[in-house]
Design a protein around this motif. Structure first.
Motif, mmCIF file in Angstrom:
data_model
loop_
_atom_site.group_PDB
_atom_site.id
_atom_site.type_symbol
_atom_site.label_atom_id
_atom_site.label_comp_id
_atom_site.label_asym_id
_atom_site.label_seq_id
_atom_site.Cartn_x
_atom_site.Cartn_y
_atom_site.Cartn_z
ATOM 1 N N ALA A 121 0.828 -1.208 0.000
ATOM 2 C CA ALA A 121 0.000 0.000 0.000
ATOM 3 C C ALA A 121 0.863 1.261 0.000
ATOM 4 O O ALA A 121 1.900 1.332 0.670
ATOM 5 C CB ALA A 121 -0.914 0.000 1.205
ATOM 6 N N ASP A 123 0.386 5.765 -0.244
ATOM 7 C CA ASP A 123 -0.508 6.914 -0.323
ATOM 8 C C ASP A 123 -0.506 7.436 -1.754
ATOM 9 O O ASP A 123 0.466 7.249 -2.502
ATOM 10 C CB ASP A 123 -0.059 8.029 0.624
ATOM 11 C CG ASP A 123 -0.312 7.661 2.091
ATOM 12 O OD1 ASP A 123 -1.198 6.817 2.322
ATOM 13 O OD2 ASP A 123 0.386 8.199 2.957
ATOM 14 N N THR A 175 -7.493 1.324 -5.184
ATOM 15 C CA THR A 175 -7.445 2.023 -3.900
ATOM 16 C C THR A 175 -8.262 1.247 -2.874
ATOM 17 O O THR A 175 -9.476 1.088 -3.020
ATOM 18 C CB THR A 175 -7.996 3.448 -4.032
ATOM 19 O OG1 THR A 175 -7.244 4.156 -5.016
ATOM 20 C CG2 THR A 175 -7.903 4.180 -2.702
ATOM 21 N N ALA A 176 -7.562 0.733 -1.856
ATOM 22 C CA ALA A 176 -8.211 -0.033 -0.784
ATOM 23 C C ALA A 176 -8.198 0.791 0.505
ATOM 24 O O ALA A 176 -7.770 1.952 0.520
ATOM 25 C CB ALA A 176 -7.486 -1.365 -0.586
ATOM 26 N N ASN A 177 -8.680 0.196 1.607
ATOM 27 C CA ASN A 177 -8.715 0.908 2.886
ATOM 28 C C ASN A 177 -7.333 1.323 3.348
ATOM 29 O O ASN A 177 -7.164 2.363 3.995
ATOM 30 C CB ASN A 177 -9.380 0.045 3.957
ATOM 31 C CG ASN A 177 -10.871 -0.116 3.707
ATOM 32 O OD1 ASN A 177 -11.491 0.731 3.061
ATOM 33 N ND2 ASN A 177 -11.452 -1.197 4.218
ATOM 34 N N ASP A 178 -6.348 0.476 3.013
ATOM 35 C CA ASP A 178 -4.999 0.776 3.510
ATOM 36 C C ASP A 178 -4.193 1.644 2.549
ATOM 37 O O ASP A 178 -3.043 1.981 2.829
ATOM 38 C CB ASP A 178 -4.233 -0.526 3.781
ATOM 39 C CG ASP A 178 -4.133 -1.413 2.548
ATOM 40 O OD1 ASP A 178 -4.843 -1.128 1.562
ATOM 41 O OD2 ASP A 178 -3.357 -2.394 2.568
ATOM 42 N N GLY A 179 -4.752 1.994 1.382
ATOM 43 C CA GLY A 179 -4.036 2.846 0.444
ATOM 44 C C GLY A 179 -4.125 2.311 -0.976
ATOM 45 O O GLY A 179 -4.954 1.458 -1.283
ATOM 46 N N GLN A 180 -3.231 2.811 -1.828
ATOM 47 C CA GLN A 180 -3.235 2.403 -3.232
ATOM 48 C C GLN A 180 -2.292 1.228 -3.466
ATOM 49 O O GLN A 180 -1.217 1.142 -2.867
ATOM 50 C CB GLN A 180 -2.813 3.578 -4.128
ATOM 51 C CG GLN A 180 -3.843 4.692 -4.199
ATOM 52 C CD GLN A 180 -3.464 5.751 -5.218
ATOM 53 O OE1 GLN A 180 -2.290 5.901 -5.578
ATOM 54 N NE2 GLN A 180 -4.449 6.509 -5.686
#
Length: 454
Positions: A121, A123, A175-180
């Motif tokens: 992940a 940002d 893009t997931a909960n923890d980032g890209q």
């Protein structure tokens, strides 16, 4: 009273009208002869054009029939909701297939699927790294991607897609909960399409996007798997779900893995393409013989001949076509083709189907491109339609030359009539002037006699 009309100089005759009538009377016999000959030639040309067109259609239908007879057609039968489909494939060069009638037991154990790799992940604004990414797949295929300083996952994905151009690998950012996450998807399924990602140069940040086949900065979210199918118990793996070389002449398209479930694939001969082609030939043949007949027929009731009545070439074509049927009458009948009383052909579909089941090679021997009927018909049609030596072509050329000759004769006749018109006009004008002079003399004498008597 003075006037510009020739008809009032002396005699009062309408000279232009008289001249026109005389010229028309002199022109009529030759003009009628030329026009009648032209009308006859044009009618023959039109009739021959129709015959040529009809025979060309027959030739095309015969070629299609010959090809259909030579190229054995087959069809596949697969039960509904099976884990695969099957289609017959042909050689593009010859149009023939290696398929043969038979039955096969098919078991789809697994499907081929493409590999997927995912990065860790990041940002959205994170700069990942710079340098070169090398992505390889298969035995020799690879791309090299320049990653500029300051690149984020989004710009890296764009650079990969630009370099790949849709081949080997597709890149996207999820893009997931923890980032890209950068996700690389192999275009080709199976182990042959598996990806390897290495990096060189740059600041070392691209190491987070590497994969050597077992480990690396990326993780494998979907492993590449090959298709696995059994045909009559024989195992076969493939990197593709479309397999064209396991059963000769057949492509298997795997759609669902059902290990332990065996489904029968049946391949049978497909007679429909040939039957359709034979019927098209019958239709074209009947149209041609009917046209030849009407073009040369004589209507006894109306005592009227057709355009080509008695034409030896047309009679010859009729005899040649009938002769080919007579020479193969027994073989035609066995295939369901019969000759009717009026000389046309008729196809019995039921008899044809039975004949193809009993002896499929019989059709090829008769109507295939090396068959007896095909070769005989082909010789007749070529002798008439050949662009250089065909009798129809030569006859058409002769008629066209005759029509042009008649057109020249009309032009020459018109030129002669202009001279005749000029000669008549000159003669009548001279006569009119003489009459005018005589009228003047008569008037003078009358005056003198009147004066003397007074």
């Amino acid at each position: 009273m003075a006037t510009s009309s020739l008809s009032t100089i002396g005699s009062g005759l309408d000279i232009p009208t008289i001249v026109a009538q005389l010229v028309a009377a002199e022109r009529a016999p030759s003009a009628n002869r030329i026009n009648n000959q032209g009308t006859t030639a044009t009618a023959k040309l039109s009739a021959l054009g129709n015959i040529k067109s009809s025979l060309s259609t027959l030739q095309t239908a015969m070629e299609a029939m010959g090809k259909a007879a030579d190229v054995r057609a087959y069809k596949t039968s697969v039960p509904e909701k099976s884990g695969f489909g099957a289609t017959i494939v042909t050689d593009p060069a010859t149009g023939k297939t290696l398929a043969a009638a038979g039955s096969y037991n098919i078991e789809v154990i697994s499907l081929a699927q493409p590999q997927k790799l995912s990065s860790g992940a990041f940002d959205a604004e994170d700069v990942v790294g710079d340098g070169k990414l090398s992505i390889a797949w298969g035995e020799k295929d690879s791309i090299s991607v320049d990653i500029a300083p300051g690149s984020t996952l989004t710009s890296i994905a764009a650079a990969i897609n630009s370099a790949a151009g849709g081949k080997g690998v597709n890149a996207t950012v999820i893009t997931a909960n923890d980032g890209q996450h950068l996700v690389l998807s192999a275009v080709n399924s199976g182990t042959d399409g598996a990806l390897k990602v290495t990096t060189s140069e740059g600041n070392g940040g691209l190491s987070a996007l590497t994969w050597d086949g077992t480990s690396g900065g990326m993780s494998q979210t979907t492993a590449p798997t090959n298709a696995h199918v059994k045909v009559d118990g024989f195992d076969r793996e493939s990197s593709s779900n479309s397999i064209s070389d396991i059963i000769a002449g057949v492509t298997l398209d795997l759609t669902k893995a059902e290990a332990g479930t065996v489904t029968a694939l049946t391949i049978t001969q497909n007679n429909e393409p040939l039957k359709t082609a034979v019927q098209a030939f019958v239709t074209a043949y009947n149209a041609s013989v009917s046209l030849l007949k009407t073009s040369s027929a004589y209507d006894a009731e109306k005592d009227k001949a057709s355009v080509l009545t008695g034409d030896s070439m047309v009679r010859g074509m009729q005899q040649q076509l009938r002769g080919q049927l007579s020479a193969n009458i027994i073989d035609l009948k066995e295939l369901g083709l019969t000759v009717t009383k009026d000389g046309t052909l008729s196809l019995d579909a039921s008899t044809f189907d039975k004949a193809m089941v009993k002896n499929p090679a019989a059709a090829e021997a008769l109507v295939g491109k090396s068959g007896k009927l095909f070769e005989g018909m082909n010789s007749i049609l070529k002798s008439n339609l050949d662009s250089g030596t065909g009798t129809l072509v030569q006859r058409t050329d002769t008629l066209n030359k005759e029509i042009k000759k008649l057109e020249r004769q009309l032009d020459e006749l018109d030129a002669r009539m202009l001279k005749v018109s000029a000669r008549y006009t000159a003669q009548f004008t001279a006569m009119d002037k003489l009459v005018s002079q005589m009228q003047g003399t008569s008037s003078y004498l009358s005056q003198q006699l009147s004066s003397m008597s007074g």
